[in-house]
Enzyme design. Structure first.
Site, PDB file in Angstrom:
ATOM      1  CB  SER A 157      -0.934  -0.008   1.215  1.00 42.92           C
ATOM      2  OG  SER A 157      -0.192  -0.181   2.403  1.00 42.92           O
ATOM      3  CB  THR A 162     -41.474  24.599  -9.244  1.00 45.78           C
ATOM      4  OG1 THR A 162     -42.585  25.031 -10.021  1.00 45.78           O
ATOM      5  CG2 THR A 162     -41.432  25.411  -7.945  1.00 45.78           C
ATOM      6  CG  HIS A 163     -42.146  21.295 -12.197  1.00 44.52           C
ATOM      7  ND1 HIS A 163     -42.331  19.968 -11.919  1.00 44.52           N
ATOM      8  CD2 HIS A 163     -42.946  21.971 -11.327  1.00 44.52           C
ATOM      9  CE1 HIS A 163     -43.211  19.834 -10.937  1.00 44.52           C
ATOM     10  NE2 HIS A 163     -43.593  21.040 -10.555  1.00 44.52           N
ATOM     11  CB  SER A 177     -15.107  26.263 -29.156  1.00 42.21           C
ATOM     12  OG  SER A 177     -15.056  25.527 -30.363  1.00 42.21           O
ATOM     13  CE  LYS A 188     -19.558  26.025 -27.899  1.00 40.56           C
ATOM     14  NZ  LYS A 188     -20.789  25.434 -27.378  1.00 40.56           N
ATOM     15  CG  ASN A 236     -17.602  25.803 -24.399  1.00 40.06           C
ATOM     16  OD1 ASN A 236     -18.690  26.213 -24.816  1.00 40.06           O
ATOM     17  ND2 ASN A 236     -16.695  25.247 -25.177  1.00 40.06           N
ATOM     18  CD  GLU A 272     -19.662  22.008 -19.689  1.00 37.81           C
ATOM     19  OE1 GLU A 272     -20.038  21.123 -20.465  1.00 37.81           O
ATOM     20  OE2 GLU A 272     -18.886  22.919 -20.028  1.00 37.81           O
ATOM     21  CE1 TYR A 302      -6.431  -3.435   8.501  1.00 39.54           C
ATOM     22  CE2 TYR A 302      -5.477  -5.625   8.252  1.00 39.54           C
ATOM     23  CZ  TYR A 302      -5.610  -4.322   7.825  1.00 39.54           C
ATOM     24  OH  TYR A 302      -4.947  -3.907   6.707  1.00 39.54           O
ATOM     25  CD  GLN A 328      -2.879  -2.540   2.032  1.00 30.68           C
ATOM     26  OE1 GLN A 328      -2.232  -2.749   3.031  1.00 30.68           O
ATOM     27  NE2 GLN A 328      -2.586  -3.078   0.863  1.00 30.68           N
ATOM     28  CE  LYS A 364      -4.431   2.894   4.923  1.00 29.08           C
ATOM     29  NZ  LYS A 364      -5.229   1.675   4.661  1.00 29.08           N
TER      30      LYS A 364
HETATM   31  N1  ARG Z   1      -1.232  -1.312   5.161  1.00 29.48           N
HETATM   32  C1  ARG Z   1      -2.195  -1.821   6.074  1.00 29.48           C
HETATM   33  C2  ARG Z   1      -3.558  -1.144   5.848  1.00 29.48           C
HETATM   34  O1  ARG Z   1      -3.560  -0.138   5.250  1.00 29.48           O
HETATM   35  C3  ARG Z   1      -1.759  -1.607   7.478  1.00 29.48           C
HETATM   36  C4  ARG Z   1      -2.304  -2.578   8.459  1.00 29.48           C
HETATM   37  C5  ARG Z   1      -1.739  -3.927   8.176  1.00 29.48           C
HETATM   38  N2  ARG Z   1      -2.109  -4.854   9.159  1.00 29.48           N
HETATM   39  C6  ARG Z   1      -1.968  -6.171   8.986  1.00 29.48           C
HETATM   40  N3  ARG Z   1      -2.342  -6.929   9.930  1.00 29.48           N
HETATM   41  N4  ARG Z   1      -1.452  -6.647   7.884  1.00 29.48           N
HETATM   42  O2  ARG Z   1      -4.588  -1.623   6.241  1.00 29.48           O
END
Ligand code: ARG
Length: 468
Positions: A33, A165-166, A287, A293, A295, A300, A327, A332, A335
């Site tokens: 990660s 409205t509408h 454009s 134009k 834009n 948008e 966990y 992971q 994120k």
């Molecule tokens: N990189 C992991 C995550 O983002 C950290 C936690 C890892 N824990 C584990 N037991 N492998 O979730």
């Protein structure tokens, strides 16, 4: 690690004790990660420094070890900030990258940092700290945007425009009122981030892997060092909870939905057919083939950004759904979703703030449009109720007949002659013309929360005080 000298070089130096070989290259690619969680470096180092200080205060580490760790972590921090740090995919994530470098810098004491801790509570605290910062960023971004809308509202408390409205002409309203509608929405958005921030402000550090720890740690100490209100109360929940991220995403989604609605209004309003507003050159593009134009690209894109943010929200819900405690590595995947949503939201808030600050209302066009489309028909019906004591349903019917007559004559309501009007209802007098003008129409909407310039000015004053 010092106790497992037989671990092969290719096995992970943090947990490779029982492994004879290193992971498959594809395993490394799917498992790592670091490519994205390096963004948590500052939070990771802050969490580790708080942890080390606590380990020393509770006598679990010697103060000299804790000092070496604390100093070493600052060196790592400055290396990362200077761009000199070499991130390694083999070290999986930010936690192990930082610790491994710490080991290179300070040697043996680095291995003591992970006492009474796990990456499970480590990542939970890092990610909470990061998300908490993003709540703060959203709150200040929203405040700036509310101020931009408020400035527009203050300038145009009594500018008339059509209310829809509408997307059909409904009743005349004031520009200030329309701008303040967004201030209200954004204030709710802001309170959602404040609320989420308050709820997430508990520290999971010290939950360790899942069950807590046998070391005599002081979780209140680390919680307060990291600016949390208190430690979390259940270690299992601490490492498996991602509600804070989901709440951030949910609040971001609602906020982005609001932005998309004003973005759509800008797209419509800035078109040649509407011409309600002029967007500045700063927020539009030309454009390459059509020289006339201009834009509304920024608007948008702002209309579209909810797609990404809501996508991230749905993704994280889907990731978390059905995960048995505690966990799991699935988590992971949280994120990148939150990173992308947060980046998108902050950019969207900044762009919208710029555009709202820069846009110019075409007051004449707004006023002319406000008067068209029989926009004061309700005022006429209300007058029939007030002046002639008609039941509202009857007044509605009489007005409808007059609208049909005006439509047939190709004119607007104020252009009908008194005798035309009296042919529909004999009791109508010239007094009726006073309610058919848009200025009088908006001025009459004096109910609390209504569009009259007086009420709007009061709300502007209230918001100015609240945002001061
Ligand atoms: N990189 C992991 C995550 O983002 C950290 C936690 C890892 N824990 C584990 N037991 N492998 O979730």
């Amino acid at each position: 690690m010092t106790n497992s000298p037989k671990a092969p070089v290719s096995a992970n130096q943090m947990w490779g004790g029982r492994f004879a070989s290193g992971p498959d290259a594809i395993m490394t690619a799917i498992n790592a990660s670091i490519g994205f969680d390096k963004r948590l470096y500052a939070q990771d180092i802050a969490g580790s420094r708080a942890h080390a200080a606590m380990l020393a205060a509770t006598g679990i580490l010697t103060s000299s070890d804790a000092e070496a760790i604390g100093e070493g972590l600052l060196t790592v921090l400055s290396e990362i900030e200077a761009g000199n740090f070499v991130f390694s995919e083999a070290l999986e994530d930010i936690h192990m990258n930082v610790e491994s470098r710490l080991k290179e810098i300070i040697g043996e004491p680095a291995g003591r940092l992970h006492t009474a801790r796990s990456r499970n509570d480590q990542v939970a605290v890092d990610f909470r700290l990061w998300t908490r910062d993003q709540c703060d960023a959203a709150i200040s971004g929203l405040t700036a945007l509310m101020q931009a809308f408020l400035a527009q509202a203050e300038a145009g408390c009594d500018w008339v425009m059509p209310g829809f409205t509408h997307l059909q002409t409904a009743q005349p309203v004031t520009w200030g009122h329309h701008m303040l509608a967004y201030v209200e929405m954004l204030a709710r958005d802001k309170s959602r981030f404040e609320d989420a921030r308050r709820r997430m402000n508990e520290c999971p550090l010290g939950a360790a892997a899942l069950a807590g720890t046998s070391f005599p740690i002081d979780r209140h100490m680390t919680a307060s060092a990291l600016g949390f209100d208190r430690p979390t109360a259940n270690s299992l929940d601490s490492v498996s909870d991602r509600d804070f991220a989901l709440e951030f995403l949910a609040a971001s989604s609602i906020c982005a939905m609001h932005l998309s609605r004003f973005a759509e209004e800008l797209v419509i309003w800035s078109s040649a057919q509407f011409r309600f507003v002029r967007l500045s050159d700063k927020w539009t593009t030309g454009s390459s083939i059509m020289p006339q134009k201009k834009n509304p690209d920024a608007a948008e894109l702002l209309r579209a950004k909810l797609g990404r943010i809501l996508g991230a929200t749905v993704a994280l819900f889907t990731i978390m759904k059905g995960l048995a405690l505690t966990y799991s590595k699935d988590m992971q995947e949280d994120k990148e979703q939150v990173f992308d949503a947060a980046d998108t939201l902050m950019l969207a808030l900044a762009a919208m703030t710029g555009m709202v600050g820069d846009m110019t209302a075409n007051r004449d066009v707004l006023a002319a449009s406000a008067a068209s489309g029989f926009s004061t028909a309700t005022d006429l019906a209300d007058w029939l109720v007030r002046a002639l004591n008609l039941p509202f349903r009857d007044a509605h019917h009489v007005t409808g007949t007059l609208v049909a007559m005006a439509e047939k004559n190709g004119c607007d309501l104020p252009d009908l002659s008194l005798s035309d009007m009296q042919s529909v209802h004999a009791g109508i007098t010239t007094e009726v013309y006073s309610v058919l003008g848009v200025q009088n129409s908006v001025r009459s909407r004096m109910s609390y929360g209504g569009t009259s310039p007086t009420r709007v000015a009061e709300q502007v004053a209230r918001w100015k005080q609240l945002l001061a």
